[in-house]
Design an enzyme around this catalytic site. Structure first.
Site, PDB file in Angstrom:
ATOM      1  CE1 TYR A 141       6.683   5.409  -4.135  1.00  0.00           C
ATOM      2  CE2 TYR A 141       6.403   6.032  -6.414  1.00  0.00           C
ATOM      3  CZ  TYR A 141       5.878   5.579  -5.225  1.00  0.00           C
ATOM      4  OH  TYR A 141       4.538   5.288  -5.148  1.00  0.00           O
ATOM      5  CE  LYS A 191      -1.612  12.515   7.392  1.00  0.00           C
ATOM      6  NZ  LYS A 191      -3.068  12.571   7.582  1.00  0.00           N
ATOM      7  CG  ASP A 223      -5.901  12.535   5.727  1.00  0.00           C
ATOM      8  OD1 ASP A 223      -5.466  13.606   5.241  1.00  0.00           O
ATOM      9  OD2 ASP A 223      -6.026  12.374   6.952  1.00  0.00           O
ATOM     10  CG  ASP A 247       2.240   5.643  -7.771  1.00  0.00           C
ATOM     11  OD1 ASP A 247       1.506   5.428  -8.744  1.00  0.00           O
ATOM     12  OD2 ASP A 247       3.081   4.830  -7.354  1.00  0.00           O
ATOM     13  CG  ASP A 251      -3.388   4.540 -10.535  1.00  0.00           C
ATOM     14  OD1 ASP A 251      -2.921   5.189 -11.484  1.00  0.00           O
ATOM     15  OD2 ASP A 251      -3.061   3.367 -10.279  1.00  0.00           O
TER      16      ASP A 251
END
Ligand code: NAD
Length: 370
Positions: A141, A191, A223, A247, A251
Protein backbone atom coordinates in the site's frame (compact mmCIF):
# COMPACT_ATOMS: atom_id res chain seq x y z
CA UNK A 1 -6.32 6.41 37.15
CA UNK A 2 -7.03 9.64 35.20
CA UNK A 3 -6.92 9.59 31.40
CA UNK A 4 -7.72 12.02 28.60
CA UNK A 5 -9.38 10.52 25.53
CA UNK A 6 -9.84 12.26 22.19
CA UNK A 7 -13.28 11.47 20.81
CA UNK A 8 -13.70 11.59 17.02
CA UNK A 9 -17.35 10.73 16.35
CA UNK A 10 -17.12 11.37 12.59
CA UNK A 11 -19.95 10.69 10.14
CA UNK A 12 -23.02 8.51 9.56
CA UNK A 13 -23.66 6.28 12.56
CA UNK A 14 -20.46 7.55 14.27
CA UNK A 15 -22.30 10.20 16.35
CA UNK A 16 -24.92 7.56 17.34
CA UNK A 17 -22.55 4.83 18.56
CA UNK A 18 -20.08 7.11 20.36
CA UNK A 19 -22.42 8.24 23.23
CA UNK A 20 -23.24 4.66 24.36
CA UNK A 21 -19.49 3.85 24.38
CA UNK A 22 -18.66 6.94 26.46
CA UNK A 23 -21.50 6.17 28.91
CA UNK A 24 -20.19 2.63 29.35
CA UNK A 25 -16.66 3.92 29.99
CA UNK A 26 -18.03 6.41 32.54
CA UNK A 27 -19.84 3.53 34.24
CA UNK A 28 -16.55 1.59 34.45
CA UNK A 29 -14.91 4.72 35.85
CA UNK A 30 -17.60 4.99 38.51
CA UNK A 31 -17.40 1.28 39.40
CA UNK A 32 -13.62 1.05 39.48
CA UNK A 33 -12.55 4.53 40.59
CA UNK A 34 -11.05 5.89 37.36
CA UNK A 35 -11.62 9.25 35.76
CA UNK A 36 -11.91 9.56 31.99
CA UNK A 37 -11.98 12.99 30.39
CA UNK A 38 -13.42 13.04 26.85
CA UNK A 39 -12.22 15.73 24.44
CA UNK A 40 -14.26 15.91 21.22
CA UNK A 41 -12.70 16.94 17.89
CA UNK A 42 -13.88 16.93 14.26
CA UNK A 43 -12.82 14.39 11.65
CA UNK A 44 -13.90 13.04 8.25
CA UNK A 45 -16.84 14.54 6.36
CA UNK A 46 -17.87 16.64 9.35
CA UNK A 47 -14.39 18.19 9.36
CA UNK A 48 -14.51 18.75 5.58
CA UNK A 49 -17.77 20.65 6.03
CA UNK A 50 -16.39 22.75 8.87
CA UNK A 51 -12.78 23.33 7.79
CA UNK A 52 -12.37 22.09 4.23
CA UNK A 53 -10.08 19.20 5.30
CA UNK A 54 -10.85 15.73 6.72
CA UNK A 55 -8.08 15.88 9.33
CA UNK A 56 -7.57 19.44 10.56
CA UNK A 57 -4.31 20.27 12.35
CA UNK A 58 -6.23 21.12 15.50
CA UNK A 59 -7.68 17.57 15.58
CA UNK A 60 -4.21 16.06 15.12
CA UNK A 61 -2.85 18.25 17.91
CA UNK A 62 -5.62 17.22 20.32
CA UNK A 63 -5.23 13.53 19.39
CA UNK A 64 -1.44 13.58 19.70
CA UNK A 65 -1.52 15.08 23.19
CA UNK A 66 -4.18 12.75 24.63
CA UNK A 67 -3.75 9.28 26.13
CA UNK A 68 -5.83 7.49 23.46
CA UNK A 69 -8.24 8.15 20.60
CA UNK A 70 -11.74 6.74 20.14
CA UNK A 71 -13.05 6.97 16.57
CA UNK A 72 -16.62 6.31 15.37
CA UNK A 73 -16.50 6.15 11.56
CA UNK A 74 -15.93 8.45 8.61
CA UNK A 75 -17.29 8.81 5.09
CA UNK A 76 -20.56 8.88 3.21
CA UNK A 77 -22.12 9.58 -0.17
CA UNK A 78 -22.12 13.34 0.44
CA UNK A 79 -18.32 13.49 0.13
CA UNK A 80 -17.74 10.78 -2.48
CA UNK A 81 -17.21 13.19 -5.37
CA UNK A 82 -14.44 15.13 -3.61
CA UNK A 83 -10.87 15.06 -4.82
CA UNK A 84 -8.83 12.26 -3.22
CA UNK A 85 -7.00 14.45 -0.67
CA UNK A 86 -10.25 15.86 0.73
CA UNK A 87 -12.13 12.58 1.09
CA UNK A 88 -13.13 11.73 4.68
CA UNK A 89 -11.32 8.36 4.56
CA UNK A 90 -8.00 10.19 4.09
CA UNK A 91 -8.25 11.16 7.75
CA UNK A 92 -7.66 7.53 8.74
CA UNK A 93 -4.39 7.31 6.81
CA UNK A 94 -3.31 10.67 8.24
CA UNK A 95 -4.06 9.61 11.83
CA UNK A 96 -2.22 6.30 11.39
CA UNK A 97 0.83 8.01 9.89
CA UNK A 98 0.95 10.95 12.33
CA UNK A 99 0.38 8.83 15.44
CA UNK A 100 2.83 6.13 14.25
CA UNK A 101 0.19 3.39 14.36
CA UNK A 102 1.95 0.52 12.61
CA UNK A 103 -0.02 -2.38 14.09
CA UNK A 104 -3.73 -3.11 13.70
CA UNK A 105 -5.22 -5.56 16.18
CA UNK A 106 -8.54 -7.13 15.26
CA UNK A 107 -10.07 -9.74 17.51
CA UNK A 108 -12.69 -12.10 16.13
CA UNK A 109 -14.30 -13.66 19.15
CA UNK A 110 -17.61 -15.41 19.08
CA UNK A 111 -20.27 -14.56 21.64
CA UNK A 112 -21.94 -17.96 22.14
CA UNK A 113 -25.38 -16.29 22.09
CA UNK A 114 -24.77 -15.21 18.48
CA UNK A 115 -23.45 -18.47 17.04
CA UNK A 116 -26.52 -18.75 14.84
CA UNK A 117 -25.79 -15.37 13.21
CA UNK A 118 -22.69 -16.84 11.52
CA UNK A 119 -22.92 -18.37 8.08
CA UNK A 120 -20.74 -21.24 9.30
CA UNK A 121 -21.93 -24.23 11.28
CA UNK A 122 -22.01 -23.87 15.06
CA UNK A 123 -19.60 -26.79 15.56
CA UNK A 124 -16.99 -25.03 13.39
CA UNK A 125 -17.16 -21.63 15.07
CA UNK A 126 -18.03 -22.45 18.68
CA UNK A 127 -15.33 -21.02 20.93
CA UNK A 128 -13.30 -19.18 18.27
CA UNK A 129 -11.05 -16.46 19.62
CA UNK A 130 -8.65 -15.21 16.95
CA UNK A 131 -6.62 -12.00 17.03
CA UNK A 132 -5.33 -10.75 13.67
CA UNK A 133 -2.26 -8.52 13.99
CA UNK A 134 -1.92 -6.66 10.70
CA UNK A 135 1.07 -4.52 9.69
CA UNK A 136 -0.47 -1.15 8.90
CA UNK A 137 2.04 1.32 7.51
CA UNK A 138 4.22 -0.69 5.12
CA UNK A 139 3.96 -3.25 2.33
CA UNK A 140 2.34 -2.83 -1.06
CA UNK A 141 0.00 0.00 0.00
CA UNK A 142 2.95 2.32 0.56
CA UNK A 143 5.87 0.77 -1.41
CA UNK A 144 7.42 2.60 -4.35
CA UNK A 145 7.68 2.66 -7.31
CA UNK A 146 3.96 2.67 -7.94
CA UNK A 147 1.72 4.15 -10.61
CA UNK A 148 0.08 3.70 -13.98
CA UNK A 149 2.10 4.51 -17.09
CA UNK A 150 1.45 4.46 -20.81
CA UNK A 151 2.89 1.66 -22.93
CA UNK A 152 2.87 1.28 -26.72
CA UNK A 153 -0.09 -1.08 -26.43
CA UNK A 154 -2.08 0.49 -23.54
CA UNK A 155 -1.11 1.05 -19.92
CA UNK A 156 0.89 -0.63 -17.20
CA UNK A 157 -0.14 -0.44 -13.52
CA UNK A 158 2.36 -1.37 -10.81
CA UNK A 159 2.87 -1.43 -7.03
CA UNK A 160 5.77 -2.59 -4.90
CA UNK A 161 5.61 -4.92 -1.91
CA UNK A 162 8.46 -3.87 0.36
CA UNK A 163 9.34 -4.68 3.97
CA UNK A 164 12.43 -3.88 6.01
CA UNK A 165 13.91 -5.86 8.89
CA UNK A 166 12.89 -3.07 11.27
CA UNK A 167 9.24 -3.08 10.14
CA UNK A 168 8.95 -6.86 10.45
CA UNK A 169 10.73 -6.95 13.81
CA UNK A 170 8.39 -4.42 15.44
CA UNK A 171 5.17 -6.05 14.23
CA UNK A 172 6.42 -9.53 15.17
CA UNK A 173 7.30 -8.22 18.63
CA UNK A 174 3.74 -6.91 19.09
CA UNK A 175 2.37 -10.32 18.01
CA UNK A 176 4.55 -12.29 20.43
CA UNK A 177 3.93 -9.87 23.31
CA UNK A 178 0.17 -10.06 22.71
CA UNK A 179 0.26 -13.86 22.46
CA UNK A 180 1.87 -13.96 25.90
CA UNK A 181 -1.35 -12.46 27.29
CA UNK A 182 -3.42 -15.08 25.42
CA UNK A 183 -2.88 -18.73 24.46
CA UNK A 184 0.79 -18.31 23.43
CA UNK A 185 0.49 -19.35 19.80
CA UNK A 186 1.51 -17.13 16.88
CA UNK A 187 0.79 -18.08 13.25
CA UNK A 188 2.81 -15.94 10.84
CA UNK A 189 1.17 -15.70 7.43
CA UNK A 190 3.16 -15.04 4.25
CA UNK A 191 3.71 -16.18 0.67
CA UNK A 192 7.36 -17.18 1.08
CA UNK A 193 7.12 -19.81 -1.66
CA UNK A 194 6.67 -17.03 -4.25
CA UNK A 195 7.60 -13.60 -2.85
CA UNK A 196 11.11 -12.50 -1.84
CA UNK A 197 9.64 -9.94 0.61
CA UNK A 198 7.81 -12.85 2.29
CA UNK A 199 11.08 -14.80 2.48
CA UNK A 200 12.54 -11.94 4.51
CA UNK A 201 9.32 -11.73 6.56
CA UNK A 202 9.58 -15.41 7.53
CA UNK A 203 13.31 -15.15 8.36
CA UNK A 204 12.88 -12.08 10.59
CA UNK A 205 9.79 -13.42 12.40
CA UNK A 206 11.76 -16.62 13.13
CA UNK A 207 14.65 -14.54 14.51
CA UNK A 208 12.36 -12.45 16.74
CA UNK A 209 10.85 -15.71 18.02
CA UNK A 210 14.24 -16.59 19.60
CA UNK A 211 13.38 -14.17 22.45
CA UNK A 212 9.88 -15.62 22.84
CA UNK A 213 10.53 -19.34 23.27
CA UNK A 214 7.54 -19.60 25.62
CA UNK A 215 5.30 -18.81 22.62
CA UNK A 216 4.77 -21.36 19.85
CA UNK A 217 5.41 -20.08 16.30
CA UNK A 218 3.86 -21.58 13.17
CA UNK A 219 4.27 -20.38 9.58
CA UNK A 220 1.46 -20.62 7.03
CA UNK A 221 1.02 -19.56 3.41
CA UNK A 222 -1.73 -17.00 2.92
CA UNK A 223 -3.81 -19.13 0.54
CA UNK A 224 -3.82 -22.00 3.04
CA UNK A 225 -4.65 -19.59 5.87
CA UNK A 226 -7.69 -18.23 4.00
CA UNK A 227 -8.87 -21.83 3.71
CA UNK A 228 -8.02 -22.85 7.30
CA UNK A 229 -9.94 -19.87 8.72
CA UNK A 230 -13.11 -21.33 7.24
CA UNK A 231 -12.25 -24.99 7.81
CA UNK A 232 -10.98 -24.90 11.38
CA UNK A 233 -10.72 -21.38 12.87
CA UNK A 234 -10.22 -22.70 16.42
CA UNK A 235 -6.62 -23.68 15.52
CA UNK A 236 -5.62 -19.98 15.60
CA UNK A 237 -4.73 -17.71 18.49
CA UNK A 238 -2.68 -14.75 17.16
CA UNK A 239 -2.27 -14.34 13.39
CA UNK A 240 0.46 -11.90 12.29
CA UNK A 241 0.75 -10.78 8.70
CA UNK A 242 1.45 -8.02 6.18
CA UNK A 243 -0.71 -5.01 5.35
CA UNK A 244 -2.29 -6.55 2.22
CA UNK A 245 -2.81 -10.08 3.54
CA UNK A 246 -4.05 -8.68 6.86
CA UNK A 247 -6.58 -6.42 5.15
CA UNK A 248 -8.20 -9.46 3.57
CA UNK A 249 -7.78 -12.04 6.34
CA UNK A 250 -9.04 -9.71 9.09
CA UNK A 251 -12.31 -9.18 7.20
CA UNK A 252 -12.61 -12.92 6.66
CA UNK A 253 -11.95 -13.62 10.35
CA UNK A 254 -14.44 -10.91 11.35
CA UNK A 255 -17.23 -12.44 9.33
CA UNK A 256 -16.80 -15.78 11.09
CA UNK A 257 -18.60 -14.17 14.00
CA UNK A 258 -21.64 -13.11 12.02
CA UNK A 259 -22.06 -9.36 12.34
CA UNK A 260 -19.88 -6.47 11.34
CA UNK A 261 -21.50 -4.36 14.06
CA UNK A 262 -20.04 -6.44 16.89
CA UNK A 263 -16.31 -6.13 16.36
CA UNK A 264 -13.75 -3.68 17.71
CA UNK A 265 -10.22 -2.89 16.54
CA UNK A 266 -7.10 -1.23 17.87
CA UNK A 267 -4.32 0.55 16.03
CA UNK A 268 -1.18 0.83 18.12
CA UNK A 269 2.50 1.56 17.71
CA UNK A 270 3.95 4.67 19.30
CA UNK A 271 2.44 6.40 22.34
CA UNK A 272 -1.20 7.08 21.47
CA UNK A 273 -3.40 4.15 20.39
CA UNK A 274 -6.56 4.56 18.32
CA UNK A 275 -9.66 2.41 18.83
CA UNK A 276 -12.59 2.03 16.45
CA UNK A 277 -15.20 -0.51 15.37
CA UNK A 278 -14.30 -2.39 12.19
CA UNK A 279 -17.33 -1.16 10.26
CA UNK A 280 -17.77 2.08 8.32
CA UNK A 281 -20.25 4.93 8.72
CA UNK A 282 -23.23 2.85 7.48
CA UNK A 283 -25.03 5.75 5.77
CA UNK A 284 -27.88 3.40 4.84
CA UNK A 285 -29.00 3.16 8.49
CA UNK A 286 -27.66 6.42 9.97
CA UNK A 287 -30.07 8.60 11.95
CA UNK A 288 -32.57 5.84 12.77
CA UNK A 289 -31.23 4.57 16.12
CA UNK A 290 -30.82 1.06 14.71
CA UNK A 291 -27.01 0.74 14.50
CA UNK A 292 -25.36 -1.83 16.74
CA UNK A 293 -23.13 0.04 19.23
CA UNK A 294 -21.38 -3.10 20.55
CA UNK A 295 -18.34 -2.86 18.21
CA UNK A 296 -17.81 0.70 19.45
CA UNK A 297 -18.33 -0.23 23.10
CA UNK A 298 -15.93 -3.18 22.74
CA UNK A 299 -13.40 -0.78 21.17
CA UNK A 300 -13.53 1.12 24.46
CA UNK A 301 -12.72 -2.16 26.22
CA UNK A 302 -9.72 -2.67 23.92
CA UNK A 303 -8.55 0.85 24.77
CA UNK A 304 -8.65 0.05 28.48
CA UNK A 305 -6.69 -3.17 27.94
CA UNK A 306 -4.05 -2.04 25.45
CA UNK A 307 -3.50 1.66 26.20
CA UNK A 308 -4.19 1.81 29.94
CA UNK A 309 -3.34 -1.75 31.03
CA UNK A 310 -6.79 -2.05 32.64
CA UNK A 311 -7.42 -5.68 31.67
CA UNK A 312 -9.93 -6.43 34.42
CA UNK A 313 -11.98 -3.36 33.57
CA UNK A 314 -11.96 -4.40 29.90
CA UNK A 315 -13.17 -7.86 30.95
CA UNK A 316 -15.97 -6.16 32.88
CA UNK A 317 -17.24 -4.45 29.72
CA UNK A 318 -17.03 -7.67 27.72
CA UNK A 319 -18.89 -9.58 30.44
CA UNK A 320 -21.60 -6.92 30.52
CA UNK A 321 -22.03 -7.20 26.72
CA UNK A 322 -22.32 -10.96 27.08
CA UNK A 323 -24.84 -10.62 29.91
CA UNK A 324 -27.11 -8.32 27.88
CA UNK A 325 -26.96 -10.70 24.89
CA UNK A 326 -27.74 -13.62 27.20
CA UNK A 327 -30.79 -11.69 28.43
CA UNK A 328 -32.01 -11.78 24.82
CA UNK A 329 -31.57 -8.12 23.81
CA UNK A 330 -30.55 -7.54 20.18
CA UNK A 331 -30.14 -4.68 17.74
CA UNK A 332 -31.68 -5.17 14.32
CA UNK A 333 -28.53 -6.58 12.64
CA UNK A 334 -28.31 -9.50 15.09
CA UNK A 335 -32.01 -10.01 15.76
CA UNK A 336 -33.43 -13.53 15.57
CA UNK A 337 -36.80 -15.06 16.46
CA UNK A 338 -37.55 -14.96 20.19
CA UNK A 339 -35.12 -12.11 20.98
CA UNK A 340 -35.98 -8.58 22.19
CA UNK A 341 -35.31 -5.81 19.67
CA UNK A 342 -33.74 -2.61 21.05
CA UNK A 343 -32.26 0.52 19.48
CA UNK A 344 -28.69 1.85 19.59
CA UNK A 345 -29.11 4.01 22.71
CA UNK A 346 -31.13 1.41 24.62
CA UNK A 347 -28.49 -1.27 23.96
CA UNK A 348 -25.90 1.12 25.40
CA UNK A 349 -28.06 1.83 28.45
CA UNK A 350 -28.55 -1.89 29.11
CA UNK A 351 -24.79 -2.58 29.03
CA UNK A 352 -24.11 0.46 31.20
CA UNK A 353 -26.76 -0.64 33.66
CA UNK A 354 -25.25 -4.14 34.00
CA UNK A 355 -21.88 -2.56 34.81
CA UNK A 356 -23.42 -0.26 37.42
CA UNK A 357 -26.08 -2.50 38.92
CA UNK A 358 -25.83 -6.22 38.11
CA UNK A 359 -24.73 -7.90 41.36
CA UNK A 360 -23.34 -11.02 39.69
CA UNK A 361 -21.12 -9.06 37.29
CA UNK A 362 -20.09 -6.75 40.09
CA UNK A 363 -19.32 -9.72 42.36
CA UNK A 364 -17.19 -11.52 39.78
CA UNK A 365 -15.52 -8.24 38.92
CA UNK A 366 -14.71 -7.58 42.57
CA UNK A 367 -13.25 -11.07 42.86
CA UNK A 368 -11.18 -10.60 39.68
CA UNK A 369 -9.97 -7.23 40.84
CA UNK A 370 -8.80 -8.99 43.98
P1 NAD B 1 -20.14 -0.09 6.28
O1 NAD B 1 -19.32 -0.89 7.22
O2 NAD B 1 -20.41 1.30 6.66
O3 NAD B 1 -21.55 -0.82 6.04
C1 NAD B 1 -21.66 -2.11 5.48
C2 NAD B 1 -23.02 -2.72 5.87
O4 NAD B 1 -22.99 -3.07 7.26
C3 NAD B 1 -24.18 -1.75 5.72
O5 NAD B 1 -25.33 -2.45 5.29
C4 NAD B 1 -24.42 -1.20 7.11
O6 NAD B 1 -25.74 -0.80 7.37
C5 NAD B 1 -24.01 -2.39 7.97
N1 NAD B 1 -23.43 -1.95 9.27
C6 NAD B 1 -22.24 -1.37 9.45
N2 NAD B 1 -22.06 -1.07 10.73
C7 NAD B 1 -23.17 -1.47 11.38
C8 NAD B 1 -23.60 -1.41 12.74
N3 NAD B 1 -22.83 -0.88 13.71
N4 NAD B 1 -24.81 -1.90 13.04
C9 NAD B 1 -25.59 -2.44 12.11
N5 NAD B 1 -25.26 -2.52 10.80
C10 NAD B 1 -24.06 -2.04 10.44
O7 NAD B 1 -19.39 -0.16 4.86
P2 NAD B 1 -19.73 0.61 3.49
O8 NAD B 1 -21.20 0.70 3.31
O9 NAD B 1 -18.88 -0.05 2.49
O10 NAD B 1 -19.13 2.07 3.69
C11 NAD B 1 -19.91 3.20 4.08
C12 NAD B 1 -18.98 4.40 4.26
O11 NAD B 1 -18.09 4.14 5.35
C13 NAD B 1 -18.11 4.68 3.05
O12 NAD B 1 -18.02 6.07 2.89
C14 NAD B 1 -16.76 4.09 3.43
O13 NAD B 1 -15.69 4.71 2.78
C15 NAD B 1 -16.73 4.35 4.92
N6 NAD B 1 -15.86 3.45 5.70
C16 NAD B 1 -15.28 4.01 6.80
C17 NAD B 1 -14.52 3.22 7.63
C18 NAD B 1 -13.96 3.83 8.88
O14 NAD B 1 -14.37 4.92 9.26
N7 NAD B 1 -13.03 3.17 9.56
C19 NAD B 1 -14.33 1.85 7.35
C20 NAD B 1 -15.00 1.31 6.23
C21 NAD B 1 -15.77 2.13 5.41
Amino acid sequence: MKKTITVLAGDGIGPEIIPPALNVLQAVGTRCGHSFEFVPAVVGGQAVDETGWPLPNETLKVAGSSDAVLLGAVGGPKWEGLEYERRPERALLGLRAQLGLFANLRPAKLYAELADASTLKREVIDGIDVLVVRELTGGIYFGTPKGVEATPTGHRGFNTEVYTTEEITRIATIAFETARKRRRLVTSVDKANVLESSELWRKVVTEVHQTYQDVELRHMYVDNCAMQLIRNPRQFDVLVTTNLFGDILSDEAAMLTGSIGMLPSASVGANVGMYEPIHGSAPDIAGHDVANPIGMIASGAMMLRHSFDLGKEADLIERAIQRVLAQGYRTKDIESPGTKLVGTQEMGRLIQSVILNDPSVILSEAKDLG
